[in-house]
Design an enzyme around this catalytic site. Structure first.
Site: not given
Length: 211
Positions: A78-80, A55, A115
């Site tokens: 960010a990503d989860s 991203k 992240g």
């Protein structure tokens, strides 16, 4: 010297976290194929970081495609990914999937991995890239089928990792969090502050800029 903080996400939850922390920012959504990216990455924690990094690069590339000069810009992405019984779970997307997951995880515990990637865009190019994954344990109440059905009917769990949130209706179904609660919400402010510090950007100076 002024700087721009650019949130590389369309997430209203992540935007709200930065707003509450008094950090001025602009927002630009990333366009990536999440499913294709994680196809060959079995580890949930690694998936979360890979998504965040993809991203950040996608948003940086969008920014640099614009020939207009830019002031120093720090892209935060960010990503989860939710890990339950060793498996990775992203957004349920469909009500029946969310219902199935909640019936499996009620009364149990899972791990939410978020992240984080910060890309410094300076002088018209990507200069530095920092990464950190923050994980927290989440424990769920042993709720009934009817509670799960009512929760899924709200639509809230369909488009969040693991099918739950710590705000809104989901807060009534969480018994505890061991770790950074902001990371569970989608963005660890502690991680963001430390990465910006390493890049020479003071979060307290950003606070002052909003006064």
């Amino acid at each position: 010297m002024s700087v721009t903080i650019l949130l590389g996400s369309a997430s209203s939850a992540r935007a709200a976290i930065l707003t509450r922390a008094g950090i001025p920012f602009t927002q630009l959504a990333a366009d990536i194929d999440e499913a294709a990216l994680v196809t060959d990455i079995p580890e949930p924690r690694v998936q979360a970081q890979a998504l965040a990094t993809a991203k950040a690069h996608a948003v940086a590339n969008k920014l640099l495609h614009d020939p207009q000069p830019h002031e120093p810009t720090y892209i935060i992405a960010a990503d989860s990914v939710f890990e339950f019984e060793g498996q990775a779970y992203g957004k349920p997307q469909r009500p029946e999937v969310a219902t199935q997951r909640w019936r499996a995880q009620r009364g149990k515990t899972g791990m939410l991995h978020s992240g984080h990637t910060v890309v410094a865009v300076l002088g018209g190019r990507k200069q530095r890239i920092l990464q950190e994954t923050v994980s927290a344990t989440v424990s769920f109440a042993d709720v009934t089928d009817s509670v799960i059905d009512d929760y899924v009917a709200t639509g809230e769990p369909l488009f969040v990792a693991g099918g739950f949130t710590l705000e809104g209706h989901g807060a009534t179904m969480i018994t505890g969090v061991d770790g950074d609660p902001n990371a569970v919400l989608g963005l660890s402010l502690r991680a963001v502050r430390e990465m910006l510090d390493r890049l020479g950007v003071s979060m307290t100076a950003l606070w002052i800029a909003t006064e």
